[in-house]
Design an enzyme around this catalytic site. Structure first.
Site, short mmCIF file in Angstrom:
data_model
loop_
_atom_site.label_atom_id
_atom_site.label_comp_id
_atom_site.label_asym_id
_atom_site.label_seq_id
_atom_site.Cartn_x
_atom_site.Cartn_y
_atom_site.Cartn_z
N HIS A 180 0.99 -1.20 -0.07
CA HIS A 180 0.00 0.00 -0.08
C HIS A 180 0.88 1.32 0.08
CE1 HIS A 180 -3.78 1.89 -0.57
NE2 HIS A 180 -3.48 2.87 0.25
N TYR A 202 1.63 5.58 -2.13
CA TYR A 202 2.13 6.99 -1.92
C TYR A 202 3.41 7.37 -2.34
CZ TYR A 202 -2.17 6.50 0.72
OH TYR A 202 -3.37 6.29 0.78
N HIS A 246 -9.72 0.95 -10.08
CA HIS A 246 -9.53 1.81 -8.94
C HIS A 246 -7.94 2.13 -9.10
CE1 HIS A 246 -8.79 3.90 -5.24
NE2 HIS A 246 -7.83 3.00 -5.09
N PHE A 247 -7.10 1.32 -9.28
CA PHE A 247 -5.87 1.64 -8.97
C PHE A 247 -5.24 2.41 -10.51
CE2 PHE A 247 -4.85 -2.97 -9.44
CZ PHE A 247 -3.84 -2.95 -10.78
N HIS A 248 -5.94 1.96 -11.61
CA HIS A 248 -5.70 2.75 -12.67
C HIS A 248 -6.14 3.85 -12.73
CE1 HIS A 248 -4.55 -1.29 -14.46
NE2 HIS A 248 -3.83 -0.52 -15.50
N ARG A 285 -10.30 -10.90 -11.41
CA ARG A 285 -9.22 -10.07 -12.06
C ARG A 285 -8.29 -11.30 -12.77
NH1 ARG A 285 -6.02 -6.85 -7.37
NH2 ARG A 285 -4.68 -6.43 -9.19
N ARG A 286 -7.36 -10.71 -13.52
CA ARG A 286 -6.00 -11.40 -14.12
C ARG A 286 -6.52 -12.68 -14.79
NH1 ARG A 286 -4.86 -10.40 -8.24
NH2 ARG A 286 -3.77 -8.75 -8.04
#
Lengths: 189, 541
Positions: free
Chosen positions: B215, B219, B366-368, B429-430
């Site tokens: 995680h 950041y 989300h993370f894209h 996913r994946r």
């Protein structure tokens, strides 16, 4: 933001700080509210992900114990609730078709024979990792009869794309007819 | 004054070149698994591609951007030539060697384990060694950033550390410490098995160690973007930074709260107990605070710029903003994506809501949106701002820059919104292939086609970005004004020691990591039943 234009620059700085602090406190309050909601729903609805940290030896699953093949699938407990036992391995779940009654408490117990797998049941909130060495346990209840897909949702190797099982939710009386003297049930695709 | 332009350009160019390759892989994956393409006979090609795309975009690309930008900040903000120039080059070459060592076995199909490793699957050791080299190369940068700040502080006792350098060093230490988790996993869990010294691996422990990195790495990706928010955008649009000290507090809070929250990636895992899952969920909520502070400070700074340009009214000032300025445009688009992505993130971190979307396409969406969208668009913006200072040539083609930024934004929305939706439908996913004829999967097929179109727009945008930068190298020579960072409305004359150095925050970061990770890690080490046999992929080495 600031309408008034103070003569002394130090007043301006103090004003800027006050506005900024008010925002900071509001945001901390907002986050605290979210946390309170998480804690409340967790306790009130007892919605908890699988967290028992219960271990099992993945090398001997098929030889003895709870996860031998004859014990997999749905089992009727003495109190009428259902326990579903599933093993994930590259690249399938055993059993491939799971049948459960609607409006009945169901406990899932799932483990892996080799690598990390995962499972979710479409159209529900059932979602768990399936790790070798550990048993994932979670309780649920299906309100309505219907068919669901149950894919493996964690990359488990080249054949991952083929790792899908099916979940059939049937009326309790139909389920009772399926269950034989062994008090076990599974289904055909 | 920038003294080591070649060093900085080398980092940026390697980063952007790899980005250009990896984005093609990403779009290829989108296409392969959409209904537009049939079953891929060799599914492993897909997983090789995912491994390479993730490794480059997750580890190599943002690390190189942070390093190049970090060296730039160190020289521009501190006004001194980089101390340890040779070490910096050594770190750079280590990253090149590591990347090659990692990518070659991946391309050969020996390491289709994805960039998240997934033990007890074990691939060829060279991949892991390559990743370790990339991390060690970046640790050279971490050390150099600390040393450069130390050298400057000794020469300027009591002077306020420039905000850009304060944030830059915070980002460096954040990365130095967060990479420890994955390093421990690689060195003590995976590599002993991959090299044949051990015959079992503790998969649960490996996952917990990886979550330590997984995680906070986000950041670390985000730091260059936030540094650009605070120290480049207000200057570029002709405004002032609203508050210098709140900026420092935000960066310090990232340092403290980014780390002890990684177990929210393991909510659905059986090897971690409920107690620590709840604790990490609560801490994850707290890490939203520095972002919410940033939104306020930056919006207020932008408002200052608008009012200086004659903007009036409660909201009318928005019209007075210099929308033709790429920094303004990039900031606005980034904030929109940050807003949507952040809202999705609050859902992910919630202990209960997570079970609806865990490991579905929602998470990839989300993370894209957050990384590829909100953060990478600021990487573009900072490259546009820095380039004339690095090459001494004019950055022309402002129209192209506008097209590029808008296309990136629209492409990212078209890519990720349907992606989130597919996740809500329960699409896992994946996978290299989905049977869209299965009951209930038609809707997922439609949304994947939409995402494929969004991905194609991103590829075009990336090509435009590289074109603008390449053209700059042959543009007319200019003598840009000396590079400056934003000035605060009330510039600090002296700062309390807590906001003029990172000692306190580093102490808190380490202490909180130990409180929140110590017990789960020790508990898993003491669980011998957790050790399971490895499963080798791509043939045993």
């Amino acid at each position: 933001m600031a309408r008034a234009v103070p003569a002394d620059p130090h007043d301006g700085e103090a004003l800027a700080k006050r506005i900024e602090n008010r925002w900071a406190l509001t945001m901390v309050g907002l986050v605290a509210l979210l946390v309170a909601m998480v804690i409340f729903t967790g306790l009130h609805w007892a919605t908890m992900p699988p967290s028992r940290v219960e271990t099992i030896n993945p090398s001997t699953l098929h030889v003895a114990g709870e996860f031998v093949e004859s014990n997999l699938g749905s089992a009727v407990e003495a109190d009428g609730s259902i326990t579903v036992r599933i093993v994930g391995q590259q690249y399938s779940f055993t059993p491939q078709c799971i049948v459960v009654p609607s409006r009945t408490p169901v406990t899932f117990r799932v483990t892996s024979a080799d690598v990390i797998h995962g499972m979710l049941i479409t159209g529900t909130n059932i979602n768990s990792m399936v790790s070798p060495g550990y048993i994932s346990t979670f309780k649920t209840r299906f309100e309505r009869p219907g068919d669901h897909l149950m894919p493996c949702h964690e990359f488990c190797g080249t054949g991952h794309e083929g790792m899908w099982a099916n979940v059939k939710v049937v009326e309790p009386d139909a389920f009772a007819r399926l269950v034989g003297p062994t008090r076990r049930a599974s289904c055909d695709l | 004054m920038i003294y080591n332009k070649r060093l900085i350009l080398a980092h940026f160019w390697l980063a952007f070149a790899l980005f250009g390759v990896a984005i093609l892989l990403g779009e290829w994956q989108m296409f392969i698994r959409s209904p537009l393409h049939g079953w891929l006979r060799n599914a492993d090609l897909y997983y090789r591609s995912v491994t390479a795309h993730g490794t480059v975009m997750g580890y190599v690309f943002p690390t190189l951007v942070a390093m190049g930008f970090g060296y730039f900040i160190s020289e521009a903000a501190l006004g001194q030539p980089l101390v340890g120039r040779r070490w910096a080059w050594a770190g750079y070459y280590m990253i090149i060697v590591g990347s090659v060592a990692a990518v070659v076995p991946v391309a050969m199909g020996l390491d289709s384990v994805l960039y998240t490793f997934y033990p007890p699957m074990i691939g060829n050791a060279f991949y892991y060694i390559g990743v370790v080299l990339v991390v060690v190369g970046s640790w050279v940068w971490v050390a150099l950033m600390g040393i450069n700040l130390y050298v400057w502080k000794r020469a300027h006792p009591g002077a306020p550390v420039p905000l850009a350098m304060f944030a830059n060093v915070a980002g460096a230490y954040l990365w130095g410490w967060t990479a420890v988790g994955a390093a421990l996993e690689l060195l003590f869990q995976i590599l002993p098995v991959a090299l044949g010294f051990a015959t079992t691996i503790n998969a649960g422990l490996s996952r917990v160690l990886f979550s330590w990195t997984l995680h906070a790495i986000v950041y670390f990706w985000l730091m260059p973007a936030y540094i650009a928010f605070y120290t480049i955008v207000p200057r570029a649009i002709g405004g002032r930074l609203y508050s210098d000290s709140m900026a420092r507090i935000s960066f310090a809070l990232f340092l403290v709260f980014a780390m002890p929250i990684g177990i929210h990636h393991l909510f659905a895992d059986p090897e971690v107990g409920a107690g620590f899952k709840v604790v990490h969920s609560i801490f994850t909520a707290m890490v939203a605070v520095p972002t919410l502070l940033t939104v306020f400070t930056i919006c207020a700074s932008v408002e200052i710029a608008a009012r200086l340009r004659g903007g009036k009214g409660l909201f009318g000032w928005v019209k007075a903003l210099p929308w033709a300025n790429p920094q303004m445009l990039a900031l606005a688009l980034s904030f929109v994506m940050l807003g949507f992505g952040g809202a999705g993130g609050l859902i992910n971190m919630s202990y209960q809501l997570d079970s609806t979307i865990h490991n579905t396409q929602w998470v990839t969406g989300h993370f894209h949106l957050i990384f590829g969208g909100a953060i990478v668009i600021m990487y573009f913006a900072l490259a546009y701002d820095l380039w004339p200072h690095l090459t001494g040539r004019a950055l022309l083609n402002l129209r192209l820059v506008h097209w590029q930024l808008w296309l990136w934004f629209i492409g990212m929305i078209v890519l990720t919104f349907p992606w989130h939706y597919a996740g809500l439908l329960g699409m896992p996913r994946r996978m290299a292939f989905y049977d869209y004829t299965a009951p209930g999967m038609f809707a997922e097929g439609v949304s994947v086609v939409m995402s494929t179109i969004g991905g194609a727009m991103l590829v075009v945008s990336a090509a435009l970005f590289l074109t603008v930068l390449i053209r700059n190298h042959s543009a007319a020579r200019v003598d840009p004004e000396p590079f400056t960072f934003s000035r605060a409305v009330h510039e600090p004359v002296s700062l309390p020691w807590a906001l003029n150095g990172l000692g306190l925050w580093l102490g808190l970061m380490i202490a909180l990591t130990i409180t929140n990770y110590g017990y789960p890690i020790v508990q898993l080490i003491m669980t011998p039943e957790g050790r399971v046999p490895p499963v080798f992929v791509g043939g045993k080495p």
